[in-house]
Design an enzyme around this catalytic site. Structure first.
Site, short mmCIF file in Angstrom:
data_model
loop_
_atom_site.label_atom_id
_atom_site.label_comp_id
_atom_site.label_asym_id
_atom_site.label_seq_id
_atom_site.Cartn_x
_atom_site.Cartn_y
_atom_site.Cartn_z
N GLY A 1 -55.76 -6.41 -15.32
CA GLY A 1 -56.80 -5.86 -16.19
C GLY A 1 -57.51 -6.95 -16.98
O GLY A 1 -58.74 -6.91 -17.17
N ASP A 2 -56.74 -7.92 -17.46
CA ASP A 2 -57.34 -9.04 -18.20
C ASP A 2 -58.23 -9.86 -17.28
O ASP A 2 -59.30 -10.34 -17.68
CB ASP A 2 -56.23 -9.94 -18.76
CG ASP A 2 -55.16 -9.16 -19.50
OD1 ASP A 2 -55.52 -8.18 -20.18
OD2 ASP A 2 -53.97 -9.51 -19.39
#
Length: 301
Positions: free
Chosen positions: A250-251
């Site tokens: 996600g990052d």
């Protein structure tokens, strides 16, 4: 300049243990130590894509010194606030049992040290980008995200927020440039279960109506959706590949989106870069490299 804030960074001790057994002595078959935390992950992938950033946050003790050393070794400028008492946390991640980890607590952070961070952020200027990512330590005020955004309101700083529930909802009135909930986090906010790309769109729009300019929703194996400020709704199925390590995907998506946006100022390109970066990290042992991201990007356009 891009700035990322990791309020509670860590040293991630990532190990594999073959035939793990409770109650017995187990020995690792592989191990790795990396600096961890959502903001640091964003900075790492940005660096892999050729973009400089400064990592901010709090560190303490010998683990804090190692976090700073590891971050600098990745080519990321660090400007962490050092705390005299306590130690930065160590997070144990057991790779051989998917999703199993033990996360440390981290040091206590005083109001004085919070103020030091606020003073650093007050120096941001128009055109800068600030990424606020992840949870906050229990000793910090729960309105820290909104305090930061209120301080920078009207200054021309684009702010990205990757947080859950109250942390996220409290900042929407300050019109963040980008928020990135996943479908489970989005469902928790509205007390619904969301499993398909079509289902997340109306709820993503609700967050946009509350103030977010762009809403990027990650959905793991279901792909992703972008509800853009120019009215576009973009969808993508998940690229084909084998999940190797979901940590940081996600990052990576946030980093890929920012890199794509800064290069072309085009939401479709930014969205595809985000999907490619998130998937490349999920398919790799470590966070995605530029070549891996570009390879997946070509399958999306």
């Amino acid at each position: 300049m891009i700035y990322t804030v990791t309020f509670n960074p860590s040293l991630d001790y990532i190990v594999s243990v073959e035939d793990f057994r409770l109650g017995l002595t187990n020995r690792t078959s592989s191990e790795l130590i990396l600096p961890g935390g959502k903001g640091i992950n964003v900075s790492t992938v940005l660096g892999n894509l050729g973009l400089k950033s400064t990592a901010l946050g709090f560190v303490a003790g010998f683990t804090g010194e190692e976090i700073c050393r590891e971050v600098e070794a990745l080519g990321i400028k660090s400007d962490f606030i050092r705390i005299e008492k306590g130690v930065s946390r160590i997070n144990l991640k057991l790779r051989s049992i998917e999703g199993t980890e033990i996360n440390g607590q981290g040091p206590d952070i005083s109001e004085e040290q919070v103020q030091q961070l606020m003073e650093k952020l007050e120096a941001l200027e128009a055109g800068d980008i600030l990424v606020l990512a992840g949870s906050i330590p229990s000793t910090m005020p729960d309105d820290i995200y909104s305090r930061i955004m209120k301080m920078l309101e009207g200054r021309g700083v684009k702010i990205v927020v990757d947080a859950t529930r109250d942390l996220l909802m409290k900042v929407l009135e300050y019109r963040p440039f980008l928020i990135k909930p996943n479908n489970h986090e989005l469902g928790e906010i509205f007390d619904v279960e969301l499993t398909s790309r079509e289902e997340v769109i109306p709820y993503g729009r609700k967050l946009q109506e509350k103030g977010a300019l762009n809403v990027l929703i990650s959905m793991a194996g279901e792909g992703a959706v972008l509800i853009a400020e120019d009215g576009q709704i973009l969808e993508s199925p998940a690229p084909k590949g084998t999940l190797v390590n979901g940590v940081g995907a996600g990052d990576s998506m946030v980093a890929g989106f920012l890199a794509g946006w800064l290069k072309r100022k085009d939401f479709r390109h930014a969205f595809h870069m985000g999907v490619a970066a998130g998937s490349a990290s999920a398919f790799s042992e470590y966070l995605a490299k530029k070549e891996e991201i570009e390879t997946i990007y070509q399958t999306l356009v």
